[in-house]
Design an enzyme around this catalytic site. Structure first.
Site, short mmCIF file in Angstrom:
data_model
loop_
_atom_site.label_atom_id
_atom_site.label_comp_id
_atom_site.label_asym_id
_atom_site.label_seq_id
_atom_site.Cartn_x
_atom_site.Cartn_y
_atom_site.Cartn_z
N THR A 140 30.02 20.59 3.86
CA THR A 140 31.47 20.41 3.86
C THR A 140 32.42 20.22 5.56
OG1 THR A 140 30.58 21.78 1.72
CG2 THR A 140 34.03 21.86 2.69
N PHE A 158 35.88 20.97 6.77
CA PHE A 158 37.49 21.65 6.78
C PHE A 158 38.01 20.88 7.92
CE2 PHE A 158 34.23 24.53 5.16
CZ PHE A 158 34.17 24.85 4.35
#
Ligand code: PEP
Ligand code: MN
Length: 642
Positions: free
Chosen positions: A534, A536
């Site tokens: 992921t 960020f």
């Protein structure tokens, strides 16, 4: 024979012991060994051991039956543990060293270090001086290469190990390396062994391709006798009549050497087999046979490698190998060693952002509960101690940054399996005073988490964020009777189990959430595809019109930017924007279109680009794009995370 001297022995008594041994035909060498001061006596001398033991200042005498003494198990029965900074090799752990065969450029070693670190390697390897069979082959970048490797290792919190090929270079390289490697071709370069041993650094000693185990241990004896306490032996294949593989991995050497010596033994499956597809099975066999670790060659693009490309694993293969090792470790009574990854000291991150925004708050905001992946990302960027504010929604993070209660925030914008987090892209448009100032990629490993007493059989209900279920589909399909209960956040699902204490309920979340709530990880790594990351972004308040200079998360100047725009509804309008990028030599790393809310059949484009070194070119590009688009939002410029 080893003579262990009493701690307070006088110089006079020590001299008497020396004379006593010399007179009886022994060659002697004195040195410290752990806490003790010892004299190693070799040769064909004859002595009455009891009489020797009675000399003043002699604590005990050990007769050894082997030509080597300091490395022998007869001298020290317990396993030696070698320490290199935060890394330990030996005992009940498996320590994995990885990196390219040779350092080829700053970017190559940085990229490789980041990838192998992500998969769990704890030491970074790479040759700066390469002893090549052909004088015409790439010989390494020398000291420059070593500097690149040191910097890459520091960035990832990994000590480095590199080959030293001459006594002169050992002195030059000493400050820049954490562990010296003596290559197979130099195993019996005794002057080199003496010099490297005298520097006192940990040494990785490869077995020569034609060396017997005894010769190998005698070379290790040279190192210990010259002053270092820390030697790790490395089996890397020997020369036999077999030609299919590059060398023949001598698996049986592992238990044999572990019986003969207290030193840790690791295996280099890459040079042993020389064929990429055969590296992982050989590595697993080594672990099964009792190796204390591995050193593995990994290259992000092996086809372009300047040396040993055909035997270098691609990072994804290395990742799979690490998972297999982790699964196998308990079978041999060990655990895969993990060491903490560096995070920016909170004060540095705070200062950098405060300098831009003038913010006086020091907290960082994230959405979710303790143990959430966003909190992991936050700690990676700002340090474990960073004061933090948790919010219930993503807009809460934007609000906290805007009203000044948080100096920065961390929000996910993209997952490698599930795609963009549109909610956050939309928030950037609603909050024009908030900008992206940093980026961080986090590997997402999902675990099945439950109460201490829970087992796979006791579970009937599983809770997680719908993304958690989607990413663990294959695992969940094996348990069709489990009822799935969606939760807002993976950490919230874990918290609910901690409150209820039921053994029939489990949650899918990260290991950190299990730790935060004192629960048990029943199965780890259950995501269908291990390449699950992921992205960020770090957000802060925008200053003035221009994009803020990002805090030095990673380093220096920004090299990536994100923006969102729409284009006029006429032929060629998107093409005109892409042409601007193409003509200016700007690399487009992401382009995605999304419907504009309230305007059916109109679209916004999400764009990420790499910023070239000459940033004045980039400013011109932004101006040109603004003139060709309708609704241009510059989300921020920042340093790309590897
Ligand atoms: C190496 O590890 O880069 C190397 C050259 O290995 P060996 O000395 O085992 O051939
Ligand atoms: Mn190599």
């Amino acid at each position: 024979m080893i003579v262990v001297l009493s701690k307070g022995i006088s110089l006079h008594d020590k001299e008497l012991v020396r004379i006593y041994l010399k007179d009886r035909g022994f060659s002697i060498r004195e040195q410290g060994f752990g806490e003790d001061s010892i004299i190693g006596a070799t040769g064909k001398g004859v002595v009455d051991i009891r009489e020797l033991g009675l000399l003043p200042g002699v604590e005990r005498v050990t007769a050894t039956s082997k030509p080597y003494e300091l490395v022998s198990r007869e001298t020290q029965s317990e396993d030696s543990i070698v320490t290199i900074g935060p890394v330990k090799i030996g005992g009940a752990r498996i320590s994995v060293i990885a990196g390219p065969c040779a350092v080829e450029s700053k970017e190559q070693i940085r990229e490789t270090a980041a990838r192998v670190r992500e998969s769990g390697a704890v030491l970074l390897r790479g040759g700066a001086y390469k002893p090549r069979t052909s004088p015409y082959a790439f010989q390494g970048l020398g000291m420059k290469g070593l500097e690149y490797m040191k910097a890459a290792g520091e960035e990832q919190g990994m000590p480095i190990v590199t080959e030293v090929v001459s006594p002169e270079l050992a002195t030059q390289m000493n400050d820049l390396t954490d562990m010296f490697q003596i290559g197979a071709r130099n195993m019996q370069n005794f002057e080199l062994l003496k010099k490297v041993g005298s520097l006192g650094k940990p040494v990785l000693l490869k077995r020569g391709p034609s060396a017997t185990i005894e010769e190998w241990l005698l070379s290790a004896e040279y190192l210990l006798a010259s002053g270092t306490k820390d030697v790790v032996l490395c089996e890397r294949g020997i020369r036999t009549f077999e030609t299919y593989t590059r060398n023949t991995l001598d698996i049986s050497a592992i238990p044999v050497v572990k019986g003969l010596s207290h030193l840790p033994v690791i295996v280099d499956p890459s040079h042993a087999v020389g064929i990429r597809a055969k590296v992982a099975p050989a590595a697993l066999a080594a672990i099964a046979a009792g190796a204390d670790g591995l050193t593995v060659e990994v290259h992000p693009r092996p086809d372009e490698a300047l040396s040993d490309g055909p035997q270098s694993l691609i990072p994804d293969q290395f990742e799979r190998l690490m998972r297999d090792i982790e699964a196998m470790a308990p079978v041999v009574g060990k655990e895969l060693l993990r060491t903490p990854r560096p995070s920016l000291p909170h004060s540095a991150g705070v200062k950098a952002i405060a300098a831009i925004t003038g913010s006086i708050a020091s907290a960082v905001a994230f959405c979710g509960e303790t143990g959430a992946f966003a909190e992991q990302a936050l700690m990676r960027a700002f340090g474990e101690e960073a004061p933090r504010i948790s919010t219930e929604s993503f807009s809460g993070v934007f609000d906290a940054v805007l009203d000044g209660s948080a100096m920065a925030g961390v929000v996910p914008v993209e997952n490698s399996l599930a795609g963009s987090v549109h909610e956050n892209y939309e928030l950037f448009l609603r909050y024009p005073d908030i900008a992206m100032v940093g980026e961080l990629k986090l590997r997402i490993v999902h675990c099945l988490i439950g109460d201490e007493r829970a087992t796979l059989d006791s579970i009937a209900i599983v809770r997680s964020h719908p993304q958690g279920f989607a990413q663990c589909r294959t695992f969940l399909d094996k348990h069709p009777n489990w009822q799935l209960e969606p939760y807002n956040n993976t950490a919230t699902a874990v918290a609910s189990i901690a409150r209820e204490g039921a053994i029939k309920v489990a949650a899918i979340a990260g290991e950190a959430a299990a730790r935060a709530y004192g629960l048990k990880t029943l199965v780890s790594g259950i995501e269908t595809n291990p390449l699950n990351y992921t992205r960020f972004v770090i957000i802060s308040r925008r200053v003035g019109d221009t994009a803020p200079v990002p805090p030095s998360l990673g380093s220096d100047t920004p090299n990536k930017a994100s923006f969102v725009f729409s284009v006029p509804d006429k032929p060629g309008s998107l093409f005109a924007c892409l042409k601007v990028l193409s003509e200016r030599g700007i690399n487009l790393s992401k382009l995605e279109s999304r419907p504009i809310q309230g305007q059916p059949w109109r679209y916004l484009f999400y764009v990420d680009v790499n910023i070239p070194e000459a940033s004045n070119v980039f400013n011109t590009v932004v101006d040109e794009l603004k003139s060709k688009t309708e609704d241009f939002h510059f989300l921020g410029a920042y340093r790309a995370s590897l």
